[in-house]
Structure formats: C-alpha cells, structure tokens
Write a protein that holds these residues in place. Sequence first.
Motif, PDB file in Angstrom:
ATOM      1  N   PHE A  60       0.854  -1.187   0.000  1.00 19.10           N
ATOM      2  CA  PHE A  60       0.000   0.000   0.000  1.00 19.10           C
ATOM      3  C   PHE A  60       0.890   1.238   0.000  1.00 19.10           C
ATOM      4  N   GLY A  61       0.261   2.386  -0.201  1.00 19.09           N
ATOM      5  CA  GLY A  61       1.015   3.634  -0.203  1.00 19.09           C
ATOM      6  C   GLY A  61       0.090   4.836  -0.087  1.00 19.09           C
ATOM      7  N   PRO A  62       0.671   6.015  -0.021  1.00 23.79           N
ATOM      8  CA  PRO A  62      -0.138   7.223   0.087  1.00 23.79           C
ATOM      9  C   PRO A  62      -0.638   7.680  -1.275  1.00 23.79           C
ATOM     10  N   VAL A  63      -1.788   8.305  -1.288  1.00 24.04           N
ATOM     11  CA  VAL A  63      -2.316   8.954  -2.484  1.00 24.04           C
ATOM     12  C   VAL A  63      -2.735  10.363  -2.053  1.00 24.04           C
ATOM     13  N   ILE A  64      -2.266  11.363  -2.790  1.00 19.39           N
ATOM     14  CA  ILE A  64      -2.539  12.758  -2.448  1.00 19.39           C
ATOM     15  C   ILE A  64      -3.710  13.251  -3.294  1.00 19.39           C
ATOM     16  N   PHE A  65      -4.706  13.839  -2.622  1.00 21.27           N
ATOM     17  CA  PHE A  65      -5.887  14.378  -3.300  1.00 21.27           C
ATOM     18  C   PHE A  65      -5.750  15.865  -3.581  1.00 21.27           C
ATOM     19  N   LYS A  66      -5.081  16.554  -2.668  1.00 17.49           N
ATOM     20  CA  LYS A  66      -4.979  18.008  -2.804  1.00 17.49           C
ATOM     21  C   LYS A  66      -3.710  18.465  -2.105  1.00 17.49           C
ATOM     22  N   GLU A  67      -3.042  19.430  -2.715  1.00 16.66           N
ATOM     23  CA  GLU A  67      -1.923  20.080  -2.035  1.00 16.66           C
ATOM     24  C   GLU A  67      -1.860  21.526  -2.467  1.00 16.66           C
ATOM     25  N   TRP A  68      -1.387  22.352  -1.572  1.00 11.15           N
ATOM     26  CA  TRP A  68      -1.256  23.772  -1.863  1.00 11.15           C
ATOM     27  C   TRP A  68      -0.074  24.345  -1.090  1.00 11.15           C
ATOM     28  N   THR A  69       0.440  25.450  -1.597  1.00 10.45           N
ATOM     29  CA  THR A  69       1.572  26.117  -0.970  1.00 10.45           C
ATOM     30  C   THR A  69       1.285  27.608  -0.879  1.00 10.45           C
ATOM     31  N   GLU A  70       1.632  28.186   0.246  1.00 11.02           N
ATOM     32  CA  GLU A  70       1.553  29.628   0.472  1.00 11.02           C
ATOM     33  C   GLU A  70       2.977  30.113   0.736  1.00 11.02           C
ATOM     34  N   TYR A  71       3.398  31.133   0.008  1.00 12.56           N
ATOM     35  CA  TYR A  71       4.785  31.613   0.069  1.00 12.56           C
ATOM     36  C   TYR A  71       4.878  32.900   0.876  1.00 12.56           C
ATOM     37  N   PHE A  72       5.919  32.996   1.711  1.00 16.58           N
ATOM     38  CA  PHE A  72       6.115  34.180   2.542  1.00 16.58           C
ATOM     39  C   PHE A  72       7.459  34.863   2.306  1.00 16.58           C
ATOM     40  N   LYS A  73       8.516  34.082   2.211  1.00 14.23           N
ATOM     41  CA  LYS A  73       9.876  34.624   2.027  1.00 14.23           C
ATOM     42  C   LYS A  73      10.585  33.826   0.937  1.00 14.23           C
ATOM     43  N   GLU A  74      11.371  34.514   0.154  1.00 11.26           N
ATOM     44  CA  GLU A  74      12.127  33.899  -0.936  1.00 11.26           C
ATOM     45  C   GLU A  74      13.218  32.979  -0.383  1.00 11.26           C
ATOM     46  N   LEU A  75      13.397  31.844  -1.055  1.00 11.26           N
ATOM     47  CA  LEU A  75      14.498  30.933  -0.749  1.00 11.26           C
ATOM     48  C   LEU A  75      15.430  30.918  -1.952  1.00 11.26           C
ATOM     49  N   ARG A  76      16.749  30.818  -1.676  1.00 10.82           N
ATOM     50  CA  ARG A  76      17.734  30.867  -2.753  1.00 10.82           C
ATOM     51  C   ARG A  76      18.757  29.744  -2.617  1.00 10.82           C
ATOM     52  N   LEU A  77      19.558  29.591  -3.664  1.00  9.25           N
ATOM     53  CA  LEU A  77      20.582  28.563  -3.738  1.00  9.25           C
ATOM     54  C   LEU A  77      21.460  28.530  -2.493  1.00  9.25           C
ATOM     55  N   SER A  78      21.711  27.337  -2.004  1.00  6.74           N
ATOM     56  CA  SER A  78      22.591  27.031  -0.867  1.00  6.74           C
ATOM     57  C   SER A  78      22.049  27.436   0.499  1.00  6.74           C
ATOM     58  N   GLU A  79      20.838  27.955   0.546  1.00  3.55           N
ATOM     59  CA  GLU A  79      20.257  28.262   1.865  1.00  3.55           C
ATOM     60  C   GLU A  79      19.982  26.965   2.597  1.00  3.55           C
ATOM     61  N   ARG A  80      20.180  27.001   3.889  1.00  7.99           N
ATOM     62  CA  ARG A  80      19.822  25.875   4.744  1.00  7.99           C
ATOM     63  C   ARG A  80      18.439  26.168   5.315  1.00  7.99           C
ATOM     64  N   ILE A  81      17.576  25.187   5.162  1.00  7.56           N
ATOM     65  CA  ILE A  81      16.188  25.357   5.596  1.00  7.56           C
ATOM     66  C   ILE A  81      15.804  24.200   6.511  1.00  7.56           C
ATOM     67  N   HIS A  82      14.674  24.365   7.177  1.00 18.24           N
ATOM     68  CA  HIS A  82      14.115  23.298   8.016  1.00 18.24           C
ATOM     69  C   HIS A  82      12.639  23.147   7.671  1.00 18.24           C
ATOM     70  N   VAL A  83      12.210  21.904   7.524  1.00 17.78           N
ATOM     71  CA  VAL A  83      10.805  21.606   7.250  1.00 17.78           C
ATOM     72  C   VAL A  83      10.222  20.966   8.507  1.00 17.78           C
ATOM     73  N   ARG A  84       9.252  21.639   9.081  1.00 16.57           N
ATOM     74  CA  ARG A  84       8.552  21.114  10.258  1.00 16.57           C
ATOM     75  C   ARG A  84       7.201  20.607   9.792  1.00 16.57           C
ATOM     76  N   LEU A  85       6.794  19.448  10.295  1.00 16.19           N
ATOM     77  CA  LEU A  85       5.486  18.947   9.891  1.00 16.19           C
ATOM     78  C   LEU A  85       4.641  18.618  11.109  1.00 16.19           C
ATOM     79  N   ALA A  86       3.336  18.739  10.912  1.00 20.75           N
ATOM     80  CA  ALA A  86       2.362  18.429  11.950  1.00 20.75           C
ATOM     81  C   ALA A  86       1.079  17.972  11.270  1.00 20.75           C
TER      82      ALA A  86
END
Length: 152
Positions: A60-86
Amino acid sequence: MPLEEIGLEPFCHPLEVRWSDCDANQHVRHTAYADFCTHARIEWLRGQGFGFEQFQALGFGPVIFKEWTEYFKELRLSERIHVRLAIAGLSQDGKRFCIRHEIYKEDGRLAARHEVSGSWIDLTLRKLTAPPPELSAIFAWAERTEDFQPLD
C-alpha cells in the motif's frame, strides 16, 4: 497533551537548497517546495520505523488528493532550511489525513506553508484502505496543528 510532556519532539528536517531546486529567477521554483515536504514526510516516517520497505511489504502507499503552498519569504541557492510537519487533520480510522509543513529559513523566518490531504491506497485492489496499526500509531503520536480538525 503537549508532545514535550510525553517525551516526543516535534519533527523538523534540515535541507539545503540545491541548484536543481532553483528557477530562472534565481530562487526556489514552486514545485521544489512540494519536493522538500515530500522528502521530510518520508524521512519522518522512516525515522519512526516505517520506511519504503514497509510500504512495499504491505502493498500500500499514500495517495494525495490536494496540495497547496503559500509563500512568505524567498528561498535561494545554498540556503539551509528546516521543514517542520504536523498533522492538521485525521479521520478516526486513519484512512484520511492532512499534513501541514512549514518551511523555515535558517534565521527562523517562515518561508512557506505547504499542506497535503490524502489517504492510503491498497496497491493490489486499487482501493482506499485504512493504514496498518503501526502506521496509525505514528500518526496518533504526531504533533497536531493548533487548528487540527477531525476528518470524516
């Protein structure tokens, strides 16, 4: 009950913006945000003992029905980022889910919010299915968003 009271930490995955994540405007392309979040989700599950091998073995596996993104600040090459999920939503049987990801710049500013809604699919029957108990337990213990909603 707050996660800290039961000894669990919120999940936050570090990443670095690669050349292939960027577009002609010299910042992160829109689809790369979804890729960052997919990678973080897989790492979260793998870290909880439920990796690709378990999905394959159980068919079995996941199936995605809907996804969306809201942008606040620009990200650029070589930036270190963190993705938090809940978990933003979950059905009683665990069959349906909504996961919110927040992508933070290295200085702690929120760069984007990405959300996916989906379910689990039996890959043989090609029908939606409830997850096995071990996966349900991972979702049961996961951090909830402040506006968490039970799903039908």
